[in-house]
Design a protein around this motif. Structure first.
Motif, PDB file in Angstrom:
ATOM      1  N   GLN A  22     -11.361  -6.583  -4.592  1.00 36.23           N
ATOM      2  CA  GLN A  22     -12.479  -6.717  -3.897  1.00 36.23           C
ATOM      3  C   GLN A  22     -13.958  -6.280  -4.456  1.00 36.23           C
ATOM      4  O   GLN A  22     -13.948  -5.117  -5.082  1.00 36.23           O
ATOM      5  CB  GLN A  22     -12.477  -6.001  -2.561  1.00 36.23           C
ATOM      6  N   ALA A  23     -14.692  -7.207  -4.746  1.00 38.45           N
ATOM      7  CA  ALA A  23     -15.959  -6.724  -5.441  1.00 38.45           C
ATOM      8  C   ALA A  23     -17.197  -7.528  -4.682  1.00 38.45           C
ATOM      9  O   ALA A  23     -17.089  -8.440  -3.980  1.00 38.45           O
ATOM     10  CB  ALA A  23     -15.870  -7.389  -6.877  1.00 38.45           C
ATOM     11  N   PRO A  24     -18.349  -6.885  -5.049  1.00 36.50           N
ATOM     12  CA  PRO A  24     -19.561  -7.599  -4.251  1.00 36.50           C
ATOM     13  C   PRO A  24     -19.864  -8.920  -4.615  1.00 36.50           C
ATOM     14  O   PRO A  24     -20.808  -9.398  -4.224  1.00 36.50           O
ATOM     15  CB  PRO A  24     -20.520  -6.494  -4.506  1.00 36.50           C
ATOM     16  N   ASP A  25     -19.581  -9.290  -5.863  1.00 38.04           N
ATOM     17  CA  ASP A  25     -20.030 -10.702  -6.345  1.00 38.04           C
ATOM     18  C   ASP A  25     -18.812 -11.067  -7.221  1.00 38.04           C
ATOM     19  O   ASP A  25     -17.793 -10.352  -7.726  1.00 38.04           O
ATOM     20  CB  ASP A  25     -21.262 -10.101  -7.471  1.00 38.04           C
ATOM     21  N   PRO A  26     -18.791 -12.677  -7.252  1.00 39.56           N
ATOM     22  CA  PRO A  26     -17.839 -13.403  -7.898  1.00 39.56           C
ATOM     23  C   PRO A  26     -17.622 -12.971  -9.367  1.00 39.56           C
ATOM     24  O   PRO A  26     -16.547 -12.843  -9.870  1.00 39.56           O
ATOM     25  CB  PRO A  26     -17.999 -14.608  -7.775  1.00 39.56           C
ATOM     26  N   ILE A  27     -18.523 -12.563 -10.281  1.00 39.54           N
ATOM     27  CA  ILE A  27     -18.310 -12.456 -11.665  1.00 39.54           C
ATOM     28  C   ILE A  27     -17.567 -11.099 -11.779  1.00 39.54           C
ATOM     29  O   ILE A  27     -16.647 -11.135 -12.645  1.00 39.54           O
ATOM     30  CB  ILE A  27     -19.878 -12.284 -12.244  1.00 39.54           C
ATOM     31  N   SER A  28     -17.963  -9.945 -11.012  1.00 37.63           N
ATOM     32  CA  SER A  28     -17.305  -8.674 -11.138  1.00 37.63           C
ATOM     33  C   SER A  28     -15.675  -8.941 -10.786  1.00 37.63           C
ATOM     34  O   SER A  28     -14.900  -8.356 -11.271  1.00 37.63           O
ATOM     35  CB  SER A  28     -17.681  -7.542 -10.277  1.00 37.63           C
ATOM     36  N   ARG A  29     -15.750  -9.513  -9.581  1.00 41.34           N
ATOM     37  CA  ARG A  29     -14.214  -9.733  -9.331  1.00 41.34           C
ATOM     38  C   ARG A  29     -13.454 -10.524 -10.224  1.00 41.34           C
ATOM     39  O   ARG A  29     -12.016 -10.212 -10.502  1.00 41.34           O
ATOM     40  CB  ARG A  29     -14.131 -10.594  -8.021  1.00 41.34           C
ATOM     41  N   LEU A  58     -11.314  -1.743  -5.474  1.00 43.11           N
ATOM     42  CA  LEU A  58     -12.600  -2.165  -4.985  1.00 43.11           C
ATOM     43  C   LEU A  58     -13.829  -1.507  -6.177  1.00 43.11           C
ATOM     44  O   LEU A  58     -13.598  -0.671  -6.664  1.00 43.11           O
ATOM     45  CB  LEU A  58     -13.033  -1.190  -3.790  1.00 43.11           C
ATOM     46  N   VAL A  59     -14.456  -2.512  -6.300  1.00 48.12           N
ATOM     47  CA  VAL A  59     -15.671  -2.536  -7.188  1.00 48.12           C
ATOM     48  C   VAL A  59     -17.054  -2.545  -6.771  1.00 48.12           C
ATOM     49  O   VAL A  59     -17.190  -3.308  -5.888  1.00 48.12           O
ATOM     50  CB  VAL A  59     -15.265  -3.713  -8.404  1.00 48.12           C
ATOM     51  N   ARG A  81      -2.756   1.662  -1.157  1.00 42.58           N
ATOM     52  CA  ARG A  81      -3.282   2.337  -1.973  1.00 42.58           C
ATOM     53  C   ARG A  81      -4.516   1.868  -2.550  1.00 42.58           C
ATOM     54  O   ARG A  81      -4.682   0.734  -2.819  1.00 42.58           O
ATOM     55  CB  ARG A  81      -2.157   2.737  -3.227  1.00 42.58           C
ATOM     56  N   ALA A  82      -5.611   2.905  -3.145  1.00 48.05           N
ATOM     57  CA  ALA A  82      -7.059   2.431  -3.369  1.00 48.05           C
ATOM     58  C   ALA A  82      -7.209   2.907  -4.780  1.00 48.05           C
ATOM     59  O   ALA A  82      -6.985   4.167  -5.131  1.00 48.05           O
ATOM     60  CB  ALA A  82      -7.945   2.711  -2.328  1.00 48.05           C
TER      61      ALA A  82
END
Length: 220
Positions: A22-29, A58-59, A81-82
């Motif tokens: 899970q990331a706030p932007d598609p590039i990071s994900r 999580l990013v 688990r995180a």
């Protein structure tokens, strides 16, 4: 909880680890998924939803309130688990992150494929994996809280027996299960049982949370 080579033998043979990113932007994900996809033990799920037995990566820039709320839901409600991948964590946020149930944290500038896989494997085992500098800050912060606790400085409040303290002290020093077993002349199964017993009894979510508890209560 120090950095160690990724070790697939610690995961049951034949079992792949389900992982969501899970990331706030598609590039990071896409970047994190690409790094993790290189490892055969990891099973990347297309869905962003995590369930029991899943490791959620999580990013984000840092652990803002939205991220903390998501972590609480993932760990406490969904049974996942995180792993948290962030640029930085402020002093005021550190204990909040640990209390949410995060056992593995990776700095974004260190988020190589090897480092990410190492954190995912640690989270899947229920181990802690914190950067060395962050572990030092955690120990300092909890020690400060302990010293300022009114009337309770250095006095254990409840819960731990001597062998649990011995195990947690070595966990805090960054030793893994095999090293702790060798150091204390226990079997690895005994070490695992000790950790499982104390985390279950005291409602602690993982090794990092257990170390924070022991530090806060003056056991180590």
């Amino acid at each position: 909880m120090s950095q160690r080579p990724a070790n697939t033998s610690a995961v049951d043979s034949g079992n792949r680890i389900p992982v969501v990113v899970q990331a706030p932007d598609p590039i990071s994900r896409a970047g994190v998924r690409s790094q993790l996809a290189q490892h055969p033990v990891i099973n990347l799920l297309d869905s962003a939803e995590a369930g029991p037995g899943t490791v959620a990566v999580l990013v984000n820039e840092g652990p803002d309130e939205t991220t903390l709320s998501r972590l609480r839901r993932l760990v406490r409600s969904d049974g996942a688990r995180a792993v948290l991948v962030v640029n930085a964590i402020r002093e005021a946020e550190l204990l909040d992150v640990i209390e949410c149930g995060v056992g593995a944290i990776v700095w974004r500038h260190e988020a190589s494929a090897h480092r990410l896989v190492q954190a995912v494997l640690a989270a899947a085992r229920g181990d802690g994996d914190l950067p060395a500098d962050l572990l030092g800050r955690l120990i300092t912060q909890v020690g400060s809280l302990q010293r300022t606790a009114s009337g309770q400085t250095g006095v254990p409040l409840s819960g731990l027996v001597p062998r649990e303290i011995d195990v947690l002290r070595l966990v805090a020093e960054g030793l893994d299960t095999g090293e702790i077993a060798s150091k204390l002349s226990y079997s690895e199964r005994t070490v695992k049982n000790v950790m499982h017993g104390l985390t279950t009894r005291l409602h602690l979510r993982n090794r990092a949370h257990a170390v924070a508890y022991a530090l806060r209560e003056g056991y180590i």
